[in-house]
Design a protein around this motif. Structure first.
Motif, PDB file in Angstrom:
ATOM      1  N   ALA A 162       0.829  -1.211   0.000  1.00 35.74           N
ATOM      2  CA  ALA A 162       0.000   0.000   0.000  1.00 35.74           C
ATOM      3  C   ALA A 162       0.858   1.254   0.000  1.00 35.74           C
ATOM      4  O   ALA A 162       0.557   2.229  -0.709  1.00 35.74           O
ATOM      5  CB  ALA A 162      -0.937  -0.012   1.206  1.00 35.74           C
ATOM      6  N   GLY A 163       1.924   1.244   0.804  1.00 33.88           N
ATOM      7  CA  GLY A 163       2.739   2.444   0.931  1.00 33.88           C
ATOM      8  C   GLY A 163       3.774   2.611  -0.159  1.00 33.88           C
ATOM      9  O   GLY A 163       3.988   3.715  -0.665  1.00 33.88           O
ATOM     10  N   VAL A 164       4.440   1.514  -0.564  1.00 31.46           N
ATOM     11  CA  VAL A 164       5.529   1.608  -1.533  1.00 31.46           C
ATOM     12  C   VAL A 164       5.012   1.572  -2.973  1.00 31.46           C
ATOM     13  O   VAL A 164       5.492   2.304  -3.837  1.00 31.46           O
ATOM     14  CB  VAL A 164       6.546   0.464  -1.302  1.00 31.46           C
ATOM     15  CG1 VAL A 164       7.630   0.469  -2.380  1.00 31.46           C
ATOM     16  CG2 VAL A 164       7.187   0.617   0.079  1.00 31.46           C
ATOM     17  N   LEU A 165       4.014   0.730  -3.227  1.00 36.24           N
ATOM     18  CA  LEU A 165       3.507   0.590  -4.601  1.00 36.24           C
ATOM     19  C   LEU A 165       2.175   1.316  -4.827  1.00 36.24           C
ATOM     20  O   LEU A 165       1.627   1.276  -5.926  1.00 36.24           O
ATOM     21  CB  LEU A 165       3.335  -0.900  -4.937  1.00 36.24           C
ATOM     22  CG  LEU A 165       4.604  -1.759  -4.880  1.00 36.24           C
ATOM     23  CD1 LEU A 165       4.293  -3.212  -5.208  1.00 36.24           C
ATOM     24  CD2 LEU A 165       5.667  -1.222  -5.832  1.00 36.24           C
ATOM     25  N   ASN A 166       1.660   1.928  -3.762  1.00 37.94           N
ATOM     26  CA  ASN A 166       0.383   2.668  -3.846  1.00 37.94           C
ATOM     27  C   ASN A 166      -0.785   1.778  -4.256  1.00 37.94           C
ATOM     28  O   ASN A 166      -1.693   2.211  -4.966  1.00 37.94           O
ATOM     29  CB  ASN A 166       0.499   3.851  -4.824  1.00 37.94           C
ATOM     30  CG  ASN A 166       1.572   4.837  -4.415  1.00 37.94           C
ATOM     31  OD1 ASN A 166       1.719   5.162  -3.244  1.00 37.94           O
ATOM     32  ND2 ASN A 166       2.354   5.300  -5.383  1.00 37.94           N
ATOM     33  N   TRP A 167      -0.782   0.532  -3.798  1.00 39.56           N
ATOM     34  CA  TRP A 167      -1.872  -0.381  -4.127  1.00 39.56           C
ATOM     35  C   TRP A 167      -3.098  -0.094  -3.267  1.00 39.56           C
ATOM     36  O   TRP A 167      -2.991   0.297  -2.100  1.00 39.56           O
ATOM     37  CB  TRP A 167      -1.430  -1.824  -3.875  1.00 39.56           C
ATOM     38  CG  TRP A 167      -0.588  -2.410  -4.971  1.00 39.56           C
ATOM     39  CD1 TRP A 167      -0.080  -1.768  -6.057  1.00 39.56           C
ATOM     40  CD2 TRP A 167      -0.141  -3.769  -5.063  1.00 39.56           C
ATOM     41  NE1 TRP A 167       0.654  -2.630  -6.822  1.00 39.56           N
ATOM     42  CE2 TRP A 167       0.635  -3.877  -6.243  1.00 39.56           C
ATOM     43  CE3 TRP A 167      -0.307  -4.892  -4.281  1.00 39.56           C
ATOM     44  CZ2 TRP A 167       1.229  -5.055  -6.650  1.00 39.56           C
ATOM     45  CZ3 TRP A 167       0.280  -6.079  -4.680  1.00 39.56           C
ATOM     46  CH2 TRP A 167       1.034  -6.159  -5.852  1.00 39.56           C
ATOM     47  N   SER A 168      -4.268  -0.320  -3.860  1.00 45.25           N
ATOM     48  CA  SER A 168      -5.518  -0.224  -3.118  1.00 45.25           C
ATOM     49  C   SER A 168      -5.762  -1.528  -2.364  1.00 45.25           C
ATOM     50  O   SER A 168      -5.050  -2.519  -2.563  1.00 45.25           O
ATOM     51  CB  SER A 168      -6.689   0.034  -4.075  1.00 45.25           C
ATOM     52  OG  SER A 168      -6.921  -1.119  -4.876  1.00 45.25           O
ATOM     53  N   VAL A 169      -6.778  -1.517  -1.494  1.00 46.08           N
ATOM     54  CA  VAL A 169      -7.136  -2.731  -0.762  1.00 46.08           C
ATOM     55  C   VAL A 169      -7.477  -3.857  -1.731  1.00 46.08           C
ATOM     56  O   VAL A 169      -7.127  -5.023  -1.519  1.00 46.08           O
ATOM     57  CB  VAL A 169      -8.313  -2.465   0.198  1.00 46.08           C
ATOM     58  CG1 VAL A 169      -8.860  -3.771   0.762  1.00 46.08           C
ATOM     59  CG2 VAL A 169      -7.875  -1.558   1.338  1.00 46.08           C
ATOM     60  N   VAL A 170      -8.149  -3.526  -2.832  1.00 49.71           N
ATOM     61  CA  VAL A 170      -8.527  -4.544  -3.822  1.00 49.71           C
ATOM     62  C   VAL A 170      -7.276  -5.133  -4.482  1.00 49.71           C
ATOM     63  O   VAL A 170      -7.167  -6.354  -4.661  1.00 49.71           O
ATOM     64  CB  VAL A 170      -9.486  -3.964  -4.873  1.00 49.71           C
ATOM     65  CG1 VAL A 170      -9.725  -4.964  -5.995  1.00 49.71           C
ATOM     66  CG2 VAL A 170     -10.818  -3.579  -4.221  1.00 49.71           C
ATOM     67  N   ASN A 171      -6.313  -4.271  -4.874  1.00 49.64           N
ATOM     68  CA  ASN A 171      -5.066  -4.769  -5.460  1.00 49.64           C
ATOM     69  C   ASN A 171      -4.335  -5.699  -4.495  1.00 49.64           C
ATOM     70  O   ASN A 171      -3.841  -6.766  -4.886  1.00 49.64           O
ATOM     71  CB  ASN A 171      -4.131  -3.602  -5.809  1.00 49.64           C
ATOM     72  CG  ASN A 171      -4.645  -2.745  -6.941  1.00 49.64           C
ATOM     73  OD1 ASN A 171      -4.641  -1.522  -6.849  1.00 49.64           O
ATOM     74  ND2 ASN A 171      -5.086  -3.377  -8.005  1.00 49.64           N
ATOM     75  N   ILE A 172      -4.284  -5.292  -3.236  1.00 53.70           N
ATOM     76  CA  ILE A 172      -3.606  -6.109  -2.229  1.00 53.70           C
ATOM     77  C   ILE A 172      -4.358  -7.421  -2.024  1.00 53.70           C
ATOM     78  O   ILE A 172      -3.757  -8.479  -1.798  1.00 53.70           O
ATOM     79  CB  ILE A 172      -3.494  -5.326  -0.903  1.00 53.70           C
ATOM     80  CG1 ILE A 172      -2.580  -4.115  -1.108  1.00 53.70           C
ATOM     81  CG2 ILE A 172      -2.943  -6.218   0.213  1.00 53.70           C
ATOM     82  CD1 ILE A 172      -2.607  -3.128   0.029  1.00 53.70           C
ATOM     83  N   GLY A 173      -5.681  -7.363  -2.138  1.00 55.75           N
ATOM     84  CA  GLY A 173      -6.470  -8.588  -2.022  1.00 55.75           C
ATOM     85  C   GLY A 173      -6.154  -9.584  -3.127  1.00 55.75           C
ATOM     86  O   GLY A 173      -6.066 -10.795  -2.885  1.00 55.75           O
ATOM     87  N   ILE A 174      -5.970  -9.080  -4.346  1.00 55.43           N
ATOM     88  CA  ILE A 174      -5.595  -9.956  -5.459  1.00 55.43           C
ATOM     89  C   ILE A 174      -4.215 -10.571  -5.197  1.00 55.43           C
ATOM     90  O   ILE A 174      -3.986 -11.768  -5.429  1.00 55.43           O
ATOM     91  CB  ILE A 174      -5.590  -9.175  -6.787  1.00 55.43           C
ATOM     92  CG1 ILE A 174      -7.015  -8.687  -7.115  1.00 55.43           C
ATOM     93  CG2 ILE A 174      -5.060 -10.040  -7.932  1.00 55.43           C
ATOM     94  CD1 ILE A 174      -7.075  -7.734  -8.285  1.00 55.43           C
ATOM     95  N   PHE A 175      -3.306  -9.747  -4.701  1.00 58.93           N
ATOM     96  CA  PHE A 175      -1.988 -10.234  -4.281  1.00 58.93           C
ATOM     97  C   PHE A 175      -2.146 -11.355  -3.249  1.00 58.93           C
ATOM     98  O   PHE A 175      -1.471 -12.386  -3.315  1.00 58.93           O
ATOM     99  CB  PHE A 175      -1.210  -9.052  -3.689  1.00 58.93           C
ATOM    100  CG  PHE A 175       0.071  -9.401  -2.999  1.00 58.93           C
ATOM    101  CD1 PHE A 175       1.244  -9.561  -3.710  1.00 58.93           C
ATOM    102  CD2 PHE A 175       0.128  -9.523  -1.613  1.00 58.93           C
ATOM    103  CE1 PHE A 175       2.439  -9.855  -3.072  1.00 58.93           C
ATOM    104  CE2 PHE A 175       1.310  -9.822  -0.955  1.00 58.93           C
ATOM    105  CZ  PHE A 175       2.469  -9.981  -1.700  1.00 58.93           C
ATOM    106  N   GLY A 176      -3.078 -11.154  -2.322  1.00 57.11           N
ATOM    107  CA  GLY A 176      -3.336 -12.168  -1.309  1.00 57.11           C
ATOM    108  C   GLY A 176      -3.872 -13.454  -1.898  1.00 57.11           C
ATOM    109  O   GLY A 176      -3.502 -14.547  -1.460  1.00 57.11           O
ATOM    110  N   ILE A 177      -4.758 -13.341  -2.886  1.00 62.26           N
ATOM    111  CA  ILE A 177      -5.309 -14.541  -3.526  1.00 62.26           C
ATOM    112  C   ILE A 177      -4.190 -15.371  -4.153  1.00 62.26           C
ATOM    113  O   ILE A 177      -4.147 -16.599  -4.009  1.00 62.26           O
ATOM    114  CB  ILE A 177      -6.364 -14.144  -4.583  1.00 62.26           C
ATOM    115  CG1 ILE A 177      -7.618 -13.580  -3.891  1.00 62.26           C
ATOM    116  CG2 ILE A 177      -6.721 -15.346  -5.459  1.00 62.26           C
ATOM    117  CD1 ILE A 177      -8.648 -13.016  -4.849  1.00 62.26           C
ATOM    118  N   VAL A 178      -3.268 -14.685  -4.841  1.00 61.95           N
ATOM    119  CA  VAL A 178      -2.134 -15.386  -5.462  1.00 61.95           C
ATOM    120  C   VAL A 178      -1.305 -16.101  -4.397  1.00 61.95           C
ATOM    121  O   VAL A 178      -0.960 -17.289  -4.530  1.00 61.95           O
ATOM    122  CB  VAL A 178      -1.249 -14.392  -6.249  1.00 61.95           C
ATOM    123  CG1 VAL A 178       0.023 -15.081  -6.746  1.00 61.95           C
ATOM    124  CG2 VAL A 178      -2.022 -13.808  -7.428  1.00 61.95           C
TER     125      VAL A 178
END
Length: 448
Positions: free
Chosen positions: A273-289
């Protein structure tokens, strides 16, 4: 009463992993943690705040875990302790709902988050100690791997539900482009805050098979001097730990590498979130992977554990995670491994998704094999106490990773430099592992 079959007891035990995983997946890593960053705004400040919060909870766990394990072994009833800590889990999880955008009660919410985290960790101590009751020494590696894999799948389902139906992006829509269900207000971030009630409800529903099918074979009569006897046993166990060089080395090794692994899980979402400016949804997709690879490799790791034993699995996984921890420092929005990239480049995102997949794979196998290794090292008659010590080993320095990350981040003002303590923790754990005997050595604990 009809006798509960071994198969049902095993599946009931699996369901604890399924029920409890969302606290790690949704609250600690991929949804609530990044949401705290969005509230605070500054990534470095959010990472420091998160580090100090998780670190303080870790200190509480480290101080109480072995004592509770010793008391449980003496009282002979682990299920009632699991009921108590399940209640803490539910209260703490639900409490994160109150993290309103104006941050008027953020301190109180973080306290509730800590209560839930402590409840989850303590409940895990007691369920882990039941593993030897489910199968032979040769079978427990596969059982542990299957349990972790099942838990990861539960976390995956919960995360997909959260992302598609509730958690909103900056435009107020979920991953599939709809407004949060149940009339939740995107402006008040109610969709994202629903992570708390969803995690609590998930746990309540899926703990039902556990409490219906799992039985504690260890029952003793009431002991009026329970605490005295339990602490006496614990004191003797700790005093004699150096006599069991293999167990001592393993607890020392796991103290560092599990702290580092928890650090990656705890700060992965806030880092993105802080370094790549990802949203909660983007981070959630990262989590799914990460969860998918974690589930697959926890299962494969269980098979490797069954074939080769847990030590080779642990060694390979720590080595991989050490390299990953180094790689994370060199991934940012404007550069990847020292090569500059444009502000609109997708390369940092792709690389971080790959990193997430590797973390999930190595982490899933490592956690499963670590649980099996503890069973091989421990005294069978003091198994809950042993897992209390295991939790102590995992938490005695558990404040080091989050608090050191908090300190380094606050001192440097850089999230990237802030995560460098993880590299040293993995390396120390790998070095100490060389003195661990694959099958442990006999442990003798004097009776009271």
């Amino acid at each position: 009463m009809t006798e509960i079959s071994v198969k049902k007891r095993i599946w009931g035990w699996f369901f604890f992993d399924w029920a409890s995983q969302p606290y790690n997946t949704l609250i600690l890593t991929f949804v609530f943690g990044p949401y705290i960053k969005s509230l605070i705004g500054d990534g470095a400040q959010a990472q420091a705040t998160w580090g100090f919060t998780v670190g303080l909870a870790g200190i509480c766990i480290a101080l109480l875990a072995p004592i509770l394990g010793a008391i449980a072994d003496n009282s002979g009833n682990r299920l009632r302790w699991i009921w108590l800590f399940s209640l803490m889990y539910v209260v703490g999880a639900f409490g994160t709902w109150y993290a309103v955008p104006d941050m008027s009660n953020l301190t109180w919410v973080l306290v509730l988050f800590g209560i839930g985290l402590i409840g989850m960790e303590f409940a895990t101590i007691f369920t882990n100690s039941m593993l030897p009751d489910l199968g032979t020494r040769e079978e427990i590696g596969k059982l542990s791997g299957n349990g972790w894999a099942f838990g990861y799948v539960g976390g995956l389902f919960a995360l997909v539900i959260m992302l598609t139906l509730f958690a909103e992006n900056p435009e107020g829509k979920t991953l599939i482009g709809i407004e949060p269900l149940l009339g939740l207000d995107p402006a008040m971030r109610e969709g994202t805050r629903f992570v708390g009630p969803l995690t609590a409800i998930w746990f309540i529903v899926f703990m039902i098979p556990f409490f219906l099918w799992v039985r504690d074979p260890k029952h003793t009569g009431p002991d009026p001097q329970l605490i005295k006897h339990a602490l006496g046993d614990l004191g003797r166990t700790i005093k004699r730990l150096p006599e069991n060089a293999s167990l001592f080395a393993y607890l020392s090794s796991s103290m560092f590498y599990r702290d580092a692994l928890n650090g990656i899980y705890t700060f992965g979402g806030i880092y993105a979130a802080g370094v790549l400016n990802w949203s909660v949804v983007n981070i959630g997709i990262f989590g799914i992977v990460a969860i998918i690879t974690g589930a697959v490799f926890a299962w494969l790791g269980g098979k490797a554990d069954h074939t080769f034993g847990p030590k080779p699995v642990i060694t390979v996984c720590i080595s991989i995670l050490t390299v990953v921890a180094i790689a994370i420092v060199f991934v940012s929005r404007d550069s990847v491994f020292g090569m500059a990239v444009g502000p609109d480049s997708s390369v940092p995102d792709i690389v971080f998704y790959i990193v997430g997949a590797i973390i999930g794979a190595a982490g899933g196998s490592l956690q499963s094999a670590s649980r099996t290794m503890m069973v091989r090292q421990a005294n069978p008659d003091r198994m809950t106490e042993a897992f209390g010590l295991y939790a102590l080993a995992g938490k005695a320095t558990s404040f080091i990773a989050p608090i050191s990350i908090g300190i380094v981040t606050a001192a440097t003002g850089s999230q990237q430099l802030g995560v460098t303590p993880l590299i040293a923790l993995f390396a120390i754990g790998l070095v100490l592992l060389r003195w661990v005997k694959p099958n442990g050595q006999p442990v003798t604990v004097e009776s009271v």
